[in-house]
Design a protein around this motif. Structure first.
Motif, mmCIF file in Angstrom:
data_model
loop_
_atom_site.group_PDB
_atom_site.id
_atom_site.type_symbol
_atom_site.label_atom_id
_atom_site.label_comp_id
_atom_site.label_asym_id
_atom_site.label_seq_id
_atom_site.Cartn_x
_atom_site.Cartn_y
_atom_site.Cartn_z
ATOM 1 N N LEU A 1 40.348 46.407 38.362
ATOM 2 C CA LEU A 1 38.993 46.003 37.987
ATOM 3 C C LEU A 1 38.806 44.507 38.219
ATOM 4 N N GLY A 2 39.832 43.732 37.886
ATOM 5 C CA GLY A 2 39.759 42.281 38.069
ATOM 6 C C GLY A 2 39.541 41.901 39.524
ATOM 7 N N SER A 3 40.137 42.651 40.434
ATOM 8 C CA SER A 3 39.953 42.369 41.859
ATOM 9 C C SER A 3 38.507 42.614 42.283
ATOM 10 N N ILE A 4 37.903 43.673 41.748
ATOM 11 C CA ILE A 4 36.496 43.967 42.053
ATOM 12 C C ILE A 4 35.593 42.856 41.540
ATOM 13 N N ILE A 5 35.840 42.434 40.315
ATOM 14 C CA ILE A 5 35.041 41.370 39.701
ATOM 15 C C ILE A 5 35.233 40.057 40.449
ATOM 16 N N SER A 6 36.482 39.740 40.779
ATOM 17 C CA SER A 6 36.797 38.480 41.462
ATOM 18 C C SER A 6 36.116 38.390 42.815
ATOM 19 N N GLU A 7 36.176 39.464 43.569
ATOM 20 C CA GLU A 7 35.569 39.478 44.899
ATOM 21 C C GLU A 7 34.055 39.254 44.817
ATOM 22 N N PHE A 8 33.439 39.889 43.839
ATOM 23 C CA PHE A 8 31.988 39.760 43.678
ATOM 24 C C PHE A 8 31.617 38.322 43.304
ATOM 25 N N ILE A 9 32.337 37.755 42.335
ATOM 26 C CA ILE A 9 32.044 36.387 41.907
ATOM 27 C C ILE A 9 32.310 35.401 43.038
ATOM 28 N N ALA A 10 33.403 35.605 43.766
ATOM 29 C CA ALA A 10 33.742 34.710 44.873
ATOM 30 C C ALA A 10 32.613 34.688 45.916
ATOM 31 N N ASN A 11 32.033 35.819 46.189
ATOM 32 C CA ASN A 11 30.916 35.885 47.141
ATOM 33 C C ASN A 11 29.699 35.136 46.619
#
Length: 219
Positions: free
Chosen positions: A206-216
């Motif tokens: 889940l953290g990877s999904i959240i991180s990718e979205f925020i990074a974008n």
């Protein structure tokens, strides 16, 4: 220009182009329930070079808690991004006589907030956020509700997400819809078909999904 002044001038140019330290990275505030508490450490790790990531103190619980605490959580910080979610607590049924953790009981209990009250509370919360901060806002949908959860109906997760997305569209708030992805993650790394929580690998996913979205959004 003297030799010493020349050296000082060159040094000033050098330091001006050094990478900014952590205090100057974009500041991200995550507001949310125990699911967000579980994945936040992984988000902090993945975004460590790009942003300073914080979580509100404790569990943000339901939208009623949010209305009472939101201004305190925002504080005086100049946040660049605020990611927020409510839902799992709002749609939970509880009964004081239940022996299940958190007094959950979807048979004899009372729902924390009806769909209408949840929508109204979210509407007010977004209004507060927009009035108190210039941060970019990201709403994260409620994660997967397994079928045998003691205090929650699986269908309500979908209903509450639909209502939340309607409110976010009204306010032009970005939505990170994680429901379908969280369902797949839960099936592999959940704590069981009667528990909304995850094993460590589940929170990491889940953290990877959240991180990718925020990074974008930082870009």
């Amino acid at each position: 220009m003297s030799f010493l002044k020349s050296i000082a001038f060159i040094a000033s140019l050098f330091f001006a182009f050094l990478p900014r330290d952590n205090q100057e990275k974009p500041k991200v505030l995550i507001i949310g329930d125990s699911i967000s508490i579980g994945y936040t450490p992984f988000v902090q790790e993945e975004l460590g070079s790009k942003a300073s990531v914080f979580h509100n103190p404790g569990n943000a619980q339901h939208t009623g808690t949010g209305l009472n605490k939101i201004e305190e959580w925002i504080g005086d910080e100049n946040w660049d991004i605020i990611q927020f979610n409510w839902g799992l607590w709002d749609l939970c049924y509880r009964h004081p006589g239940s022996k299940v953790q958190g007094n959950r009981d979807k048979i004899y209990g009372t729902i924390t907030y009806s769909l209408e009250d949840y929508s109204s509370n979210l509407d007010s919360l977004v209004g507060i956020l927009k009035s108190k901060t210039d941060a970019k806002l990201i709403f994260v949908t409620t994660s997967y509700v397994p079928e045998n959860e003691a205090g929650r109906f699986q269908k309500d997760g979908i209903k509450y997400n639909k209502a939340a997305k309607k409110i976010m569209k009204k306010h032009s708030v970005i939505v990170n819809d994680i429901y379908k992805k969280s369902r797949k993650i839960h099936q592999e790394f959940g704590k069981g078909n009667d528990d909304v929580h995850y094993q460590e690998k589940g929170y990491q996913a889940l953290g990877s999904i959240i991180s990718e979205f925020i990074a974008n959004e930082i870009k």
